[in-house]
Design a protein around this motif. Sequence first.
Motif, mmCIF file in Angstrom:
data_model
loop_
_atom_site.group_PDB
_atom_site.id
_atom_site.type_symbol
_atom_site.label_atom_id
_atom_site.label_comp_id
_atom_site.label_asym_id
_atom_site.label_seq_id
_atom_site.Cartn_x
_atom_site.Cartn_y
_atom_site.Cartn_z
ATOM 1 N N ASP A 62 9.426 -7.142 -87.723
ATOM 2 C CA ASP A 62 10.611 -7.143 -86.864
ATOM 3 C C ASP A 62 10.446 -6.137 -85.719
ATOM 4 O O ASP A 62 11.150 -6.205 -84.727
ATOM 5 C CB ASP A 62 11.868 -6.762 -87.671
ATOM 6 N N TYR A 118 20.457 -4.678 -92.739
ATOM 7 C CA TYR A 118 19.127 -4.691 -92.108
ATOM 8 C C TYR A 118 18.932 -3.371 -91.373
ATOM 9 O O TYR A 118 19.907 -2.775 -90.889
ATOM 10 C CB TYR A 118 19.007 -5.868 -91.138
ATOM 11 N N ALA A 165 20.716 -3.031 -88.133
ATOM 12 C CA ALA A 165 22.016 -3.704 -88.023
ATOM 13 C C ALA A 165 23.176 -2.741 -88.256
ATOM 14 O O ALA A 165 23.032 -1.743 -88.958
ATOM 15 C CB ALA A 165 22.084 -4.841 -89.026
ATOM 16 N N SER A 218 24.747 -7.084 -94.502
ATOM 17 C CA SER A 218 24.588 -8.529 -94.654
ATOM 18 C C SER A 218 24.842 -8.970 -96.079
ATOM 19 O O SER A 218 25.004 -10.152 -96.358
ATOM 20 C CB SER A 218 23.186 -8.956 -94.225
ATOM 21 N N LYS A 273 28.374 -20.775 -95.950
ATOM 22 C CA LYS A 273 28.276 -21.082 -94.521
ATOM 23 C C LYS A 273 26.999 -20.502 -93.938
ATOM 24 O O LYS A 273 26.389 -19.611 -94.540
ATOM 25 C CB LYS A 273 29.454 -20.435 -93.782
ATOM 26 N N THR A 274 26.683 -20.940 -92.738
ATOM 27 C CA THR A 274 25.498 -20.381 -92.086
ATOM 28 C C THR A 274 25.767 -18.908 -91.738
ATOM 29 O O THR A 274 26.872 -18.532 -91.361
ATOM 30 C CB THR A 274 25.122 -21.230 -90.844
ATOM 31 N N GLY A 275 24.744 -18.079 -91.947
ATOM 32 C CA GLY A 275 24.887 -16.641 -91.681
ATOM 33 C C GLY A 275 25.612 -15.899 -92.787
ATOM 34 O O GLY A 275 25.976 -14.729 -92.622
ATOM 35 N N ALA A 276 25.809 -16.564 -93.938
ATOM 36 C CA ALA A 276 26.594 -15.944 -95.019
ATOM 37 C C ALA A 276 25.798 -14.887 -95.785
ATOM 38 O O ALA A 276 26.365 -14.049 -96.472
ATOM 39 C CB ALA A 276 27.079 -17.021 -95.974
ATOM 40 N N LYS A 301 22.610 -15.855 -97.468
ATOM 41 C CA LYS A 301 21.831 -16.511 -98.536
ATOM 42 C C LYS A 301 20.360 -16.093 -98.466
ATOM 43 O O LYS A 301 19.778 -15.656 -99.468
ATOM 44 C CB LYS A 301 21.958 -18.055 -98.398
ATOM 45 N N THR A 302 19.755 -16.218 -97.262
ATOM 46 C CA THR A 302 18.344 -15.850 -97.118
ATOM 47 C C THR A 302 18.164 -14.354 -97.359
ATOM 48 O O THR A 302 17.182 -13.922 -97.972
ATOM 49 C CB THR A 302 17.849 -16.230 -95.714
ATOM 50 N N THR A 303 19.137 -13.572 -96.907
ATOM 51 C CA THR A 303 19.052 -12.114 -97.083
ATOM 52 C C THR A 303 18.953 -11.770 -98.572
ATOM 53 O O THR A 303 18.167 -10.902 -98.970
ATOM 54 C CB THR A 303 20.282 -11.436 -96.449
ATOM 55 N N TYR A 329 12.216 -6.307 -97.471
ATOM 56 C CA TYR A 329 12.834 -5.152 -96.797
ATOM 57 C C TYR A 329 13.065 -4.044 -97.817
ATOM 58 O O TYR A 329 13.120 -4.310 -99.022
ATOM 59 C CB TYR A 329 14.185 -5.564 -96.193
ATOM 60 N N GLN A 372 12.587 -21.286 -95.259
ATOM 61 C CA GLN A 372 13.274 -22.206 -94.350
ATOM 62 C C GLN A 372 12.294 -22.737 -93.312
ATOM 63 O O GLN A 372 12.208 -23.924 -93.075
ATOM 64 C CB GLN A 372 14.360 -21.422 -93.609
ATOM 65 N N HIS A 391 22.282 -26.164 -98.093
ATOM 66 C CA HIS A 391 23.547 -26.535 -97.444
ATOM 67 C C HIS A 391 24.086 -27.829 -98.059
ATOM 68 O O HIS A 391 25.259 -28.141 -97.940
ATOM 69 C CB HIS A 391 23.330 -26.742 -95.941
HETATM 70 N N1 LIG Z 1 16.097 -9.368 -89.499
HETATM 71 C C1 LIG Z 1 17.416 -9.228 -89.349
HETATM 72 N N2 LIG Z 1 17.913 -8.121 -88.759
HETATM 73 C C2 LIG Z 1 19.242 -7.959 -88.600
HETATM 74 N N3 LIG Z 1 20.177 -8.834 -89.019
HETATM 75 C C3 LIG Z 1 19.739 -9.965 -89.630
HETATM 76 C C4 LIG Z 1 18.336 -10.214 -89.822
HETATM 77 N N4 LIG Z 1 18.226 -11.417 -90.440
HETATM 78 C C5 LIG Z 1 19.484 -11.881 -90.636
HETATM 79 N N5 LIG Z 1 20.387 -11.017 -90.156
HETATM 80 C C6 LIG Z 1 21.862 -11.140 -90.215
HETATM 81 O O1 LIG Z 1 22.249 -11.169 -91.574
HETATM 82 C C7 LIG Z 1 23.298 -12.095 -91.785
HETATM 83 C C8 LIG Z 1 22.921 -13.075 -92.900
HETATM 84 O O2 LIG Z 1 21.833 -13.842 -92.439
HETATM 85 P P1 LIG Z 1 21.070 -14.861 -93.399
HETATM 86 O O3 LIG Z 1 19.885 -15.350 -92.689
HETATM 87 O O4 LIG Z 1 20.886 -14.231 -94.719
HETATM 88 O O5 LIG Z 1 22.142 -16.019 -93.523
HETATM 89 P P2 LIG Z 1 22.019 -17.412 -94.248
HETATM 90 O O6 LIG Z 1 23.197 -17.532 -95.145
HETATM 91 O O7 LIG Z 1 20.689 -17.564 -94.880
HETATM 92 O O8 LIG Z 1 22.165 -18.389 -93.010
HETATM 93 P P3 LIG Z 1 21.552 -19.856 -92.798
HETATM 94 O O9 LIG Z 1 22.237 -20.748 -93.746
HETATM 95 O O10 LIG Z 1 21.933 -20.142 -91.382
HETATM 96 O O11 LIG Z 1 20.121 -19.731 -93.014
HETATM 97 C C9 LIG Z 1 23.556 -12.772 -90.461
HETATM 98 O O12 LIG Z 1 24.671 -12.134 -89.859
HETATM 99 C C10 LIG Z 1 22.309 -12.483 -89.656
HETATM 100 O O13 LIG Z 1 22.615 -12.371 -88.296
#
Ligand SMILES: Nc1ncnc2c1ncn2[C@@H]1O[C@H](COP(=O)(O)OP(=O)(O)OP(=O)(O)O)[C@@H](O)[C@H]1O
Length: 574
Positions: free
Chosen positions: A107, A341, A344, A348, A367-370, A372-374, A383, A414, A526
């Motif tokens: 990053d 993060y 940030a 998250s 939802k997107t940005g919720a 999940k990936t984090t 991290y 993804q 999703h």
């Molecule tokens: N590397 C990063 N640095 C800072 N913030 C991040 C980073 N990656 C993700 N985020 C923030 O963390 C939050 C969660 O993101 P994440 O990717 O986990 O969502 P998600 O539920 O997997 O979304 P999607 O379904 O769209 O993949 C979001 O607000 C995103 O902007």
Amino acid sequence: MLTAVWRYLMRHPWRYLLIAVVLVIYDFSLVLPTQVIQRLIDALTKANLTRMQLWNEVGLLVAATLVSYLSSYLWNTRLFQSAIGFKFDLQAKSFRKLISMRQAFYDKFRSGDMVTRFSSDAEYLEEFAGYGLMIVLYGGGLIAFVIPVMFAISWQISLWAMTPLLFLVWFFWYFGKKQDQSIEDNREAVASLNNEVLEVVEGIRVTRAYGRKAELAQQFHKHTERLVDLGNTITRFQSAYGPVSTAMLGLSTAIILGLGAHYLLAGHITLGQIIALQLYVVSLVEPFVMLADLIIVYQTATTSYRKIEELIETSDDMEPDGLLQCSEFETLSFKDYSFAYPMAERSSLQEISFELSAGQTLGIVGKTGAGKTTLIRQLLRQYPLGSGQLLLNQVPILDYQRASIDQLLGYVPQEHVLFSKPVGANIALGKVGSQEEEIRRAVALASFSSDLEQMSAGLETPIGERGVSISGGQKQRISLARAFIKDPQVLILDDALSAVDARTERVIIKNIQEERQDKTTIIVTHRLSAVNHADLVLVLDEGRIVERGRPDELLAQGGWYAQQYDRQQASEEE
Ligand SMILES: Nc1ncnc2c1ncn2[C@@H]1O[C@H](COP(=O)(O)OP(=O)(O)OP(=O)(O)O)[C@@H](O)[C@H]1O
């Protein structure tokens, strides 16, 4: 930087000792002909040149030429080959660093910048380790040889004759510094151009789709115009060096001839010595100019070394690796776990608590940005950890060796990552020494068999860089097959079926259910139908778990999950 070069030299002491000795011999072979010429001219003017002396001197000239050729070949090859070795050493060190780093490190750097540090910066250092050392050894050696000899002939003439050369060194140093700034600007401009090209190539389809070709071409043109300007400035500097050298040499010659004639008439010097002085001065121009060059090469290499060092020393800020080996997955527990993060402002993940046992299937939706990936990234240890507890088999995850956790996990991200290799080789990456039978089985599980049949060379079908020649759904299924072949204790699919149609997804999910009955699977999705069979589903919203339970329980709750499920079912039926 000097320490790094010195350390490299000390690792090959005999090689560099040989180079130094051969360079001294080379310097001597360059000075010898001037002394021969001086003696011949003096003998000729005194008319006492004997046949024997003539043959001896000619023999010396031939020997000096031979020695010069041989030694030059030897030191050139050895020195520049070693410089290449130095560059590769640095690149290998940087590469080892890159592959040992986790996501947080990536990053911090843009890809183009990393490429420039790897290529151009490493080359500047190679230049210092090759050309720079050559200046010190060859240039320094020649100066150390020639100046005492000149002073022995006439220190007065030598001193005056060398004044223009000193001005030349100042000129090269002063303008070299200015040129160095342009070189640095050029380096930055190349890095920025690299970035742009990489990004455009990666996103070429989007670029086309949005009709941004012309705009990008114009932007690229602007970048190249700046590069051309910088290139022109550098060329202007470089073009000034030649004429100034010639002028200064001319001035030295005039001084030697003028003062020489005066001293000759007074009987303090011979004609042979005047000509020798002139030849010595000519031989000094190159090392003097090189000395000024050394400053530039040194400065450029120092800047480049700083860039490479930054790459090598920048950390991913991960906690020290634990000592325990994790060979069996039993449980995964998040307890009151929050994470933000590194750069940030907002968290998250917030107060996440749940437990997953071996053999269970966990669904993560929202939802997107919720977040999940984090959440997945925390388990993958991409991290540094957040606050609260993250336990593996009821032991803090930090206590384990990261590599031992990695080998338990199979991860399909993804964004599918494919390499410029045949389909089969891309899948085989999942398991060392995998056999064709295993690859075909993984292909079948990923519902990719019929696609493979359509491919002209089957498993040997090459995939273009980043898999450009196949569809998104096909890429996802190849990535999936790669995870299947590993048959991991914990399989993690992070929205990994988003590009396949609902029917294919059902087939794949059914395969996973059948094949992985006693294994653990985590599915981020999703499409809620993909987690119908899960033992536990977590619904995330703004980093928090807002609903949790089995799918039937969630449907009964009538919350976001139930509404979303109904909506998706209705649109599928349409
Ligand atoms: N590397 C990063 N640095 C800072 N913030 C991040 C980073 N990656 C993700 N985020 C923030 O963390 C939050 C969660 O993101 P994440 O990717 O986990 O969502 P998600 O539920 O997997 O979304 P999607 O379904 O769209 O993949 C979001 O607000 C995103 O902007």
